[in-house]
Scaffold this active site. Structure first.
Site: not given
Length: 432
Positions: A249, A294, A331, A335, A362-363
Site C-alpha cells: 500500500g 504499485r 482508473r 477512482y 463509445c462511452e
C-alpha cells in the site's frame, strides 16, 4: 521536472524512458503502448529487499503484488531479484509457474478462493495460503486431507485501521470484504479453529490496510495491533505465530500533489515498533513479509498514445482524443485518478494548453483526465501518460471489442517486446 526519475528529454525534444526515445518506441511497436523501465523495477525491488536486510536482519521476504502488473516476464525479473510474489487467482499462479517461478515463494490471497483454485495451489506446492474466512478454512482443511498435504497458512486479519485513501481501496477497516475482524473477536476464534485442525499449519497473520498511502503512522499502528493479536493467539492457543505479513500500500507519485515517503523510512519506523512490541509482549520478532506492487512497478511504466483529433468547444473545454482510453486505463473512470501527461514529441515545450484527454470508446465517461496541463496537442502527436506501470495493463479490457496493447520493457538503453499486441483473431478465439 517529471514524476519519475527515469524520464528525461533528449536533444530532439522527445521524452525518453530509461534512455530510450519514446517516439522511436511508438514508431517501432505502435500505439497504444505500455512501456516499462526494467532497470527502475529492479532498483525498486532492491530498495525493499535491502530494507528487510537492514531492519529485520534479513529475516523476511518481499513479495511483489502480482495484481499490479502480471505477465511471464515480470515473474522472471522477480525471481532474478530474489523476490517472492503475492498471487490472487489461479491465473496468476499459472502465469508465474509458466515463467518458472518457484511455488514455494508464493503467497496466495483472495476473499473467495474456489475449491479448484485451492486444489491447484496445494497440488503445485504454493508456499503460503492466506485464509480469508471460515468457509475457506474448512474447505482448505478438507482438500489438504484429500491430497495428504499440510499447507502453511496465515489468517487475513482486519486491524481496524483507516488508511485515509479512496473508499474503494481501504481494506483494513472492519467494514471490508477481506479477512477476520479483531474487534468482533472473529480473528481470535479463527486462530483457535485453525490451530486445532489437522491438515493446515497455522504459521502467521496477514494484514493490508489499503493502497496509495503516504502516511507512516497507519503502518506503525497496524504493526502494533498485529503484534497484540499474535500475543492473544499465543495466550489462547499456545501457538506463537512465526510469520507477520504487513501487506503493502505504499504510495507513489502520480502528480506534483503526491508526496511519497522514502520506502526505507516506512521500514525503519515499522520495524522499530515490531521489535518494541515483541520485547514488551515476550514474543520473538516474527519473520516479516511485505507485499509492494504499485510502488515497485507503478513509477517504472508509461503509456503512449497517438492523438487522432483535437476538438475545441469555446468557453467550455478542449478535447484531445487518443487511440486508447478506459480499455487500457480504467482508473480515472473508477477512482478519478490523477495523472501527469506529456506530449512525447514536444516534451521540451511549455505546458500552456489545458485539455481533457478522451478515449476512443463509445462511452461519455471514457476519459484519462480533465483539466490537464499539456503542450499544445494536435492530430498525430504522441501523448505519454506517466506512472502507469500499475493497474493499467492489469485492468485492461476488450470493451467495444478493442484489442489490448503490447507491453515493451526497456533496459540498458534497449527495448524488447514482452507481451504481444492482441490481434482481431484473439478477440474471437473463444467465440463458438
Amino acid at each position: 521536472m517529471f514524476v519519475s526519475k527515469n524520464l528525461a528529454v533528449n536533444q530532439q525534444g522527445h521524452l525518453t524512458i530509461g534512455g530510450v526515445d519514446t517516439i522511436d518506441l511508438a514508431n517501432e511497436y505502435g500505439t497504444p503502448l505500455y512501456v516499462v523501465d526494467e532497470d527502475l523495477v529492479r532498483e525498486n525491488c532492491r530498495l525493499f529487499k535491502d530494507s528487510i536486510d537492514r531492519y529485520y536482519g534479513g529475516r523476511g521476504l518481499v513479495c511483489y503484488a502480482s495484481k499490479a502488473f502480471c505477465c511471464k516476464e515480470i515473474y522472471r525479473v522477480m525471481e532474478d531479484e530474489q523476490i517472492g510474489v503475492d498471487v490472487v487467482s489461479i491465473g496468476e499462479i499459472y502465469t508465474a509457474l509458466a515463467a518458472g517461478f518457484p511455488a514455494e515463494k508464493m503467497c496466495f490471497h483472495g476473499n473467495n478462493k474456489t475449491a479448484g483454485e485451492l486444489y491447484y495451489a496445494l497440488e503445485n506446492g504454493v508456499g503460503r495460503i492466506i485464509v480469508d474466512n471460515l468457509n475457506e478454512l474448512e474447505r482448505l482443511n478438507a482438500l489438504a486431507a484429500e491430497q495428504g498435504k499440510r499447507p502453511n497458512i496465515l489468517l487475513r486479519v482486519k486491524p481496524g485501521i483507516d488508511a485515509h485513501t479512496h473508499s474503494f481501496i481501504r481494506t483494513g477497516q472492519i467494514d471490508s470484504k477481506f479477512g477476520f475482524a479483531i474487534e468482533t473477536g472473529e480473528a481470535l476464534e479463527a486462530a483457535k479453529e485453525a490451530s486445532a485442525m489437522e491438515h493446515v499449519n497455522l504459521v502467521g497473520a496477514h494484514c493490508h490496510i489499503g493502497s496509495q498511502i503516504f502516511d507512516i503512522d497507519p503502518f506503525v499502528l497496524a504493526a502494533e495491533v498485529m503484534m497484540g493479536y499474535i500475543a492473544a493467539v499465543k495466550k489462547e492457543t499456545g501457538v506463537e505465530l512465526t510469520d507477520l505479513n504487513l501487506g503493502g500500500g505504499f504510495g507513489i507519485k502520480y502528480t506534483d500533489e503526491d508526496h511519497p515517503v522514502p520506502y526505507d523510512r516506512y521500514m525503519e519506523q515499522v520495524s522499530a515498533k515490531v521489535k518494541e512490541e515483541a520485547a514488551r509482549l515476550g514474543l520473538k520478532v516474527p519473520f516479516i513479509l511485505l507485499e509492494p506492487g504499485r510502488s515497485i512497478i507503478g513509477p517504472a511504466g508509461i503509456t503512449l498514445y497517438t492523438v487522432g483529433a483535437r476538438k475545441e468547444i469555446p468557453d467550455i473545454r478542449t478535447y484531445l482524443s487518443i487511440d486508447g482510453g478506459m480499455t487500457d486505463n480504467p482508473r480515472y473512470a473508477l477512482y478519478q485518478s490523477k495523472y501527469d501527461v506529456v506530449l512525447a514529441n514536444k516534451a521540451n515545450q511549455p505546458k500552456d494548453d489545458i485539455i481533457t484527454l478522451a478515449g476512443k470508446c463509445c462511452e461519455s465517461g471514457d476519459l484519462i483526465g480533465e483539466g490537464l496541463k499539456i503542450q499544445r496537442g494536435d492530430a498525430g502527436d504522441i501523448v505519454a501518460v506517466l506512472a502507469t506501470g500499475a493497474y493499467n495493463y492489469a485492468m485492461s479490457s476488450n470493451y467495444n471489442r478493442v484489442t489490448k496493447p503490447a507491453v515493451v520493457f526497456v533496459r540498458n538503453g534497449q527495448s524488447r517486446l514482452v507481451v504481444k499486441r492482441e490481434t482481431l483473431e484473439d478477440l474471437v478465439r473463444n467465440d463458438l
